[in-house]
Design an enzyme around this catalytic site. Structure first.
Site, PDB file in Angstrom:
ATOM      1  N   LYS A  68      25.871   5.013  -0.590  1.00 18.17           N
ATOM      2  CA  LYS A  68      25.183   3.987  -1.384  1.00 18.17           C
ATOM      3  C   LYS A  68      25.578   4.077  -2.855  1.00 18.17           C
ATOM      4  CE  LYS A  68      20.979   3.948   1.471  1.00 18.17           C
ATOM      5  NZ  LYS A  68      19.541   4.343   1.501  1.00 18.17           N
ATOM      6  N   ARG A  90      22.156  -5.141  -0.141  1.00 21.07           N
ATOM      7  CA  ARG A  90      22.816  -4.680  -1.365  1.00 21.07           C
ATOM      8  C   ARG A  90      24.320  -4.928  -1.372  1.00 21.07           C
ATOM      9  NH1 ARG A  90      19.677   1.070  -1.502  1.00 21.07           N
ATOM     10  NH2 ARG A  90      17.675   0.327  -2.299  1.00 21.07           N
ATOM     11  N   HIS A  95      14.382  11.722 -10.410  1.00 20.68           N
ATOM     12  CA  HIS A  95      15.684  12.233  -9.974  1.00 20.68           C
ATOM     13  C   HIS A  95      16.499  12.701 -11.180  1.00 20.68           C
ATOM     14  CE1 HIS A  95      14.684  10.852  -6.108  1.00 20.68           C
ATOM     15  NE2 HIS A  95      15.398   9.748  -6.030  1.00 20.68           N
ATOM     16  N   THR A 127       0.810  -1.223   0.000  1.00 21.17           N
ATOM     17  CA  THR A 127       0.000   0.000   0.000  1.00 21.17           C
ATOM     18  C   THR A 127       0.841   1.270   0.000  1.00 21.17           C
ATOM     19  OG1 THR A 127      -0.160  -0.069   2.428  1.00 21.17           O
ATOM     20  CG2 THR A 127      -1.916  -1.148   1.171  1.00 21.17           C
ATOM     21  N   GLY A 128       2.169   1.127   0.047  1.00 20.00           N
ATOM     22  CA  GLY A 128       3.051   2.289   0.010  1.00 20.00           C
ATOM     23  C   GLY A 128       3.225   2.819  -1.405  1.00 20.00           C
ATOM     24  N   MET A 129       4.015   3.884  -1.532  1.00 19.63           N
ATOM     25  CA  MET A 129       4.197   4.524  -2.832  1.00 19.63           C
ATOM     26  C   MET A 129       4.820   3.577  -3.855  1.00 19.63           C
ATOM     27  SD  MET A 129       6.074   8.139  -3.707  1.00 19.63           S
ATOM     28  CE  MET A 129       4.685   9.147  -3.195  1.00 19.63           C
ATOM     29  N   CYS A 131      17.750   3.988  -5.910  1.00 16.04           N
ATOM     30  CA  CYS A 131      17.143   4.626  -7.080  1.00 16.04           C
ATOM     31  C   CYS A 131      18.141   5.475  -7.872  1.00 16.04           C
ATOM     32  CB  CYS A 131      15.943   5.471  -6.654  1.00 16.04           C
ATOM     33  SG  CYS A 131      16.263   6.575  -5.255  1.00 16.04           S
ATOM     34  N   GLN A 189      17.462  15.253  -6.203  1.00 15.90           N
ATOM     35  CA  GLN A 189      16.516  14.164  -6.008  1.00 15.90           C
ATOM     36  C   GLN A 189      15.140  14.648  -5.538  1.00 15.90           C
ATOM     37  OE1 GLN A 189      20.191  11.291  -4.645  1.00 15.90           O
ATOM     38  NE2 GLN A 189      18.137  10.587  -4.120  1.00 15.90           N
ATOM     39  N   GLY A 245      11.340  10.296  -3.428  1.00 15.01           N
ATOM     40  CA  GLY A 245      12.370   9.370  -2.971  1.00 15.01           C
ATOM     41  C   GLY A 245      12.315   9.137  -1.474  1.00 15.01           C
TER      42      GLY A 245
END
Length: 335
Positions: A214, A101, A243, A13-15, A132, A159, A163
Site C-alpha cells: 500500500k 485507492r 505511527h 461506532t468504530g474507532m 494511514c 505502527q 491501526g
C-alpha cells in the site's frame, strides 16, 4: 456563511468513526443532518453531536437519499458495495478503506499534497482516503519533491496498535494489565506486548506484506511520480496510538540542511521538532491526539550527499484517517 450539510458516517461506532464525530465537533463542521450507520448490534444507540442526538441506522436501500456527503470507515467489502450507491444517490463518498485507492478512475487525496484534485466544482464521486502510514509520509515528502525533486524513498514504519482498530487497542491494554500471564493473540499474529512484529497484513510471494505494498503504490500515485523508487518495511509495535517512520530520502541534487529545514518548516501541516542533542524529536505518545505531521532528526547520510534521513510521526486515527477525510470534505464544500 458556510451552508450546512447532510452527512452520513458509515462505521460510526468504530474507532475511526468515533474520531470523525469528535473532529466534526472540534472543527464546527456545519451539519444540518447526521446519519450514523453501524451494524445491527448498535441499533438503539444514539450519537450526540453539536447539541443534537442522532439515532444509529443500518445500511439499506435508499439510506443515502438526500445526503451531501458520506464518510466510509467500515472496511473494503462494505465500501465496494455501498460507496457507489452513495454517489448514485447524489452524495460525495469519502472512503477510508483500500477498496478504491488504486483504481485509476478514483482520486486518492491528501489535501496538503494534491488537494487540487477536488474542488467546489467537483461532481459527486468516490474519493479515496489513503492508508494511514502513507498519509504522513507523503506530507513530509511533498515539499522536498516540489523544491528539490525526489530520486528514491525508503521507509521503515513503527505502527501503533490502534491501526488495527479497537481490537488491537484492547488487546495491548489487556496484555499490559495482565503482563505476567500467557496470552493468546487474536488481532495480531503474535503477542504484541514487549514485542515488535514485522508484519502488517498478509504476505505476497515477493515477501512484502500488504501494508508495505500500500505504501509503495499509494505514495507514487499521490505524488504523481510513477517512476519514483519507493521501498517500505512495516513493523507493528506496542504503542497505543500514532505511527512513527524512519525515512531515507534521496533528492535529485545536493542541498544544505538549512535549505531542507526551511522547506519543511514552511509547509502547511508539518511541525518541525528537531534538536536531537537535547533529545527533542517527535514521540508517538506526545503526537497522539494532535493534527499535524511531526518531523525531526533530519540529517544527511555520510555516504551519499543527496540522501537525507528523517523521523516522521503522526496520529494515525486523526491525520491518518478521520481528519484527512474531513479535510477532503472541507476542500470540496468550503474551499
Amino acid at each position: 456563511m458556510k451552508r450546512k450539510l447532510k452527512v452520513g458516517v458509515v462505521g460510526a461506532t468504530g474507532m475511526v468513526g468515533q474520531t470523525f464525530m469528535k473532529l466534526l465537533e472540534e472543527r464546527s463542521f456545519p451539519i444540518q443532518e447526521l446519519r450514523p450507520f453501524a451494524s445491527e448490534n448498535s441499533l438503539g444507540k444514539k450519537i450526540d453531536l453539536q447539541g443534537a442526538s442522532w439515532p444509529v441506522q443500518v445500511l439499506k436501500e435508499g439510506c443515502f437519499d438526500g445526503l451531501d456527503l458520506v464518510f466510509f470507515s467500515s472496511g473494503d467489502d462494505i465500501s465496494k458495495e455501498w460507496a457507489p450507491k452513495a454517489v448514485k444517490a447524489g452524495a460525495f463518498a469519502v472512503d477510508n478503506s483500500a477498496a478504491f485507492r488504486m483504481d485509476p478512475n478514483t482520486v486518492l487525496v491528501v489535501p496538503e499534497v494534491n488537494g487540487n484534485l477536488v474542488t467546489k466544482d467537483s461532481k459527486p464521486q468516490i474519493i479515496a482516503n489513503p492508508n494511514c502510514s502513507t498519509i504522513q509520509l507523503v506530507v513530509a515528502l511533498k515539499p522536498l519533491l516540489d523544491k528539490f525533486g525526489l530520486e528514491e524513498v525508503r521507509v521503515s514504519t513503527y505502527q501503533a496498535v490502534s491501526g488495527a482498530g479497537q481490537g488491537g487497542y484492547d488487546e495491548l491494554m489487556e496484555q499490559t494489565s495482565n503482563h505476567k500471564d500467557d496470552h493468546q493473540p487474536k488481532t495480531f499474529p503474535h503477542t504484541i506486548l514487549f514485542n515488535c512484529i514485522p508484519q502488517i497484513g498478509s504476505f505476497n510471494d515477493e515477501g512484502y506484506c500488504s501494508e508495505e505494498v500500500k505504501i509503495m503504490k499509494e505514495t507514487r500515485k499521490i505524488l504523481g511520480q510513477d517512476k519514483l523508487k519507493v521501498s517500505a518495511f512495516t513493523v507493528r509495535i506496542p504503542a497505543l496510538n500514532a505511527h512513527s517512520e524512519s525515512v531515507w530520502v534521496t533528492l535529485n541534487k545536493e542541498v544544505s540542511r538549512d535549505q531542507i529545514m526551511a522547506t519543511l518548516s514552511e509547509f502547511k501541516g508539518i511541525v518541525l521538532q528537531d534538536d536531537p542533542k537535547k533529545s527533542v524529536y517527535p514521540l508517538a505518545r506526545d503526537v497522539s491526539g494532535k493534527d499535524p505531521v511531526y518531523v525531526g532528526r533530519v540529517h544527511r547520510d555520510p555516504e551519499n550527499p543527496k540522501m537525507w534521513l528523517m523521523w516522521v510521526v503522526s496520529d494515525n486515527i486523526r491525520k491518518g484517517a478521520a481528519l484527512n477525510g474531513i479535510q477532503i470534505a472541507e476542500q470540496i464544500f468550503f474551499s
